[in-house]
Design an enzyme around this catalytic site. Structure first.
Site, PDB file in Angstrom:
ATOM      1  N   TYR A 148      14.633  28.537 -28.375  1.00  0.00           N
ATOM      2  CA  TYR A 148      13.388  27.789 -28.158  1.00  0.00           C
ATOM      3  C   TYR A 148      13.660  26.328 -27.789  1.00  0.00           C
ATOM      4  O   TYR A 148      12.754  25.611 -27.386  1.00  0.00           O
ATOM      5  CB  TYR A 148      12.495  27.831 -29.402  1.00  0.00           C
ATOM      6  CG  TYR A 148      11.956  29.214 -29.715  1.00  0.00           C
ATOM      7  CD1 TYR A 148      11.923  30.211 -28.741  1.00  0.00           C
ATOM      8  CD2 TYR A 148      11.467  29.523 -30.974  1.00  0.00           C
ATOM      9  CE1 TYR A 148      11.437  31.468 -29.027  1.00  0.00           C
ATOM     10  CE2 TYR A 148      10.980  30.784 -31.275  1.00  0.00           C
ATOM     11  CZ  TYR A 148      10.959  31.754 -30.290  1.00  0.00           C
ATOM     12  OH  TYR A 148      10.478  33.006 -30.570  1.00  0.00           O
ATOM     13  N   LYS A 168      23.013  39.454 -32.663  1.00  0.00           N
ATOM     14  CA  LYS A 168      23.370  40.492 -31.700  1.00  0.00           C
ATOM     15  C   LYS A 168      24.784  40.193 -31.204  1.00  0.00           C
ATOM     16  O   LYS A 168      25.007  39.907 -30.016  1.00  0.00           O
ATOM     17  CB  LYS A 168      22.367  40.495 -30.535  1.00  0.00           C
ATOM     18  CG  LYS A 168      20.979  40.986 -30.921  1.00  0.00           C
ATOM     19  CD  LYS A 168      20.869  42.488 -30.946  1.00  0.00           C
ATOM     20  CE  LYS A 168      20.913  43.068 -29.549  1.00  0.00           C
ATOM     21  NZ  LYS A 168      20.985  44.553 -29.589  1.00  0.00           N
ATOM     22  N   ASP A 175      18.494  44.327 -33.929  1.00  0.00           N
ATOM     23  CA  ASP A 175      17.615  45.449 -33.561  1.00  0.00           C
ATOM     24  C   ASP A 175      17.649  46.523 -34.645  1.00  0.00           C
ATOM     25  O   ASP A 175      16.611  47.081 -35.031  1.00  0.00           O
ATOM     26  CB  ASP A 175      17.985  46.021 -32.183  1.00  0.00           C
ATOM     27  CG  ASP A 175      19.471  46.314 -32.028  1.00  0.00           C
ATOM     28  OD1 ASP A 175      20.284  45.772 -32.816  1.00  0.00           O
ATOM     29  OD2 ASP A 175      19.830  47.096 -31.132  1.00  0.00           O
ATOM     30  N   ASP A 228      11.728  34.703 -35.880  1.00  0.00           N
ATOM     31  CA  ASP A 228      10.308  34.651 -35.537  1.00  0.00           C
ATOM     32  C   ASP A 228       9.730  36.062 -35.598  1.00  0.00           C
ATOM     33  O   ASP A 228       8.689  36.323 -36.212  1.00  0.00           O
ATOM     34  CB  ASP A 228      10.203  34.073 -34.113  1.00  0.00           C
ATOM     35  CG  ASP A 228       8.793  33.657 -33.748  1.00  0.00           C
ATOM     36  OD1 ASP A 228       7.896  33.833 -34.582  1.00  0.00           O
ATOM     37  OD2 ASP A 228       8.599  33.168 -32.628  1.00  0.00           O
ATOM     38  N   ASP A 242       7.601  37.997 -39.013  1.00  0.00           N
ATOM     39  CA  ASP A 242       6.235  38.507 -38.846  1.00  0.00           C
ATOM     40  C   ASP A 242       6.172  39.989 -39.188  1.00  0.00           C
ATOM     41  O   ASP A 242       5.217  40.462 -39.815  1.00  0.00           O
ATOM     42  CB  ASP A 242       5.751  38.300 -37.405  1.00  0.00           C
ATOM     43  CG  ASP A 242       5.077  36.943 -37.229  1.00  0.00           C
ATOM     44  OD1 ASP A 242       5.206  36.110 -38.144  1.00  0.00           O
ATOM     45  OD2 ASP A 242       4.440  36.725 -36.189  1.00  0.00           O
TER      46      ASP A 242
END
Ligand code: NAD
Length: 368
Positions: free
Chosen positions: A142, A192, A225, A249, A253
């Protein structure tokens, strides 16, 4: 010894309503547990814009950097939607996070048994769930450069850059290990590393910090993942999940929704520890200012209440008192107290924000 200092920024919409109930609880700890705070109240967001023409006054920012912890309600609302981007209510919150350098975002996902039916997962998968996601908040994709939309040949290309320095990974890893020591003593780090160099470095640095300074904490690594799959398959296998800004993020959630309502979710954002080992800290509910119910006495104050419980535990070393407050919340829910957001269509009449505050105070009294 001087009382610990707490800056309350109630903000907009339901912020002041839920914070009024938390203030009663703060006063209760002063009166009944000999745990008094020096509390200051100030403005943030639209309320600060109305008073000062800016969503965070410089004096408020300066106090936020001095106090032991900041407790924030919520900011924003339709009244401010057309303001220039630079003075929008959210800018006040972003300025706090940036200038306090809050790099470690803590999002617990805790499922109270009484609310297990609210989850979209099976009750036995989520009942008793208590995990914590530690998300790196100030770096990663970001913020990384280069970024932008550029011309390339006869078409455009959108670019963002995932970038982490060793020191950025090091400090957020330490914050996760410190946290784990006060909980279940387990950290699962997610990246990852199979396809991203930043993930390889992430894994390496987390392992190094662990081996050097936290060998007693159980550490595992998982591809993000697979982490997402495991979170919905068997979330109770985790204690603390450590991850970067982007994966955090999404995973936070996802984990939050395991537990049901937005009105129940607290958070903390922590920065570097000071000389006494106390980190700069901002505590706030995950929800926003809920303009659709503001001023109607319908808001659930529990997310803000549990944010204060996190402050007790992580800023003030009062883990037992934090547990007392969390247990009081658990008890009122078990007894059937429900604000409107916690009710199904056939559940009868909801109680008000203040009545939820009354019930929690009564449960705190009963805990003595
Ligand atoms: P929201 O979280 O304010 O509300 C979403 C839905 O959840 C609404 O239906 C609301 O009534 C309900 N809800 C939220 N908190 C609740 C509570 N404590 N009790 C009962 N019901 C609750 O999100 P939104 O509607 O997308 O945003 C409203 C405003 O809040 C916007 O201006 C947005 O920018 C701002 N916002 C602020 C923050 C923050 O201050 N950290 C976070 C998100 C949104």
């Amino acid at each position: 010894m001087a009382n610990p200092t707490l800056l309350i920024l109630a903000g907009d919409g339901i912020g002041p309503e839920v914070m009024a109930q938390v203030t009663r609880v703060i006063d209760w700890f002063g009166a009944k547990r000999d745990l008094a705070f020096d509390v200051e109240n100030d403005l943030v967001g639209g309320a600060a814009y109305d008073a000062h023409g800016t969503p965070l006054h410089d004096d408020t920012m300066a106090r936020a950097l001095e106090v032991d912890a900041v407790l924030l309600g919520a900011v924003g609302g339709p009244k401010y939607d057309d303001l220039d981007f630079s003075v929008k209510p959210e800018r006040g919150l972003l300025r706090l996070r940036k200038e306090m350098d809050l790099f470690s975002n803590l999002r617990p996902a805790q499922c109270f048994d009484a609310l297990a039916d609210f989850s979209s997962l099976k009750k036995d998968v989520v009942a008793g769930l208590d995990i914590m996601i530690v998300r790196e908040l100030t770096s990663g994709v970001y913020f990384g450069e280069p970024r932008g939309i550029f011309e390339e040949g006869n078409e455009r290309v959108g670019i963002n850059t995932q970038r982490y320095t060793e020191s950025e990974i090091d400090r957020v890893a330490r914050s996760a290990f410190e946290l784990a020591k006060r909980r279940g003593n387990k950290v699962c780090s997610m990246e990852k590393a199979n396809v991203m160099e930043s993930g390889i470095l992430w894994r390496e640095v987390v392992q190094r910090v662990h081996d050097a300074d936290y060998p007693e904490v159980e550490l595992s690594h998982m591809y993000a993942d697979n982490g997402a799959m495991q979170l919905v398959r068997a979330p109770k296998q985790f204690d603390v999940i450590l991850t970067d800004n982007l994966f955090g993020d999404i995973l936070s959630d996802c984990a939050a929704m395991l537990t049901g309502s937005l009105g129940m979710l607290p958070s903390a954002s922590l920065g570097a520890p000071n000389a006494e080992g106390r980190p700069k800290a901002l505590y706030e509910p995950v929800h926003g200012s809920a303009p659709d119910i503001a001023g109607q006495g319908k808001a659930n104050p529990i997310a803000c209440m549990l944010s204060f419980a996190m402050a007790l535990r992580y800023s003030f070393d009062q883990g037992d008192e934090a547990t007392r407050l969390e247990a009081a919340v658990e008890k009122v829910l078990a007894d059937g107290a429900r604000t409107a957001d916690l009710m199904g269509p056939d559940d009868g009449a909801p109680i008000s924000t203040t009545e939820m505050g009354d019930a929690i105070l009564a449960a705190l009294d009963a805990s003595l």
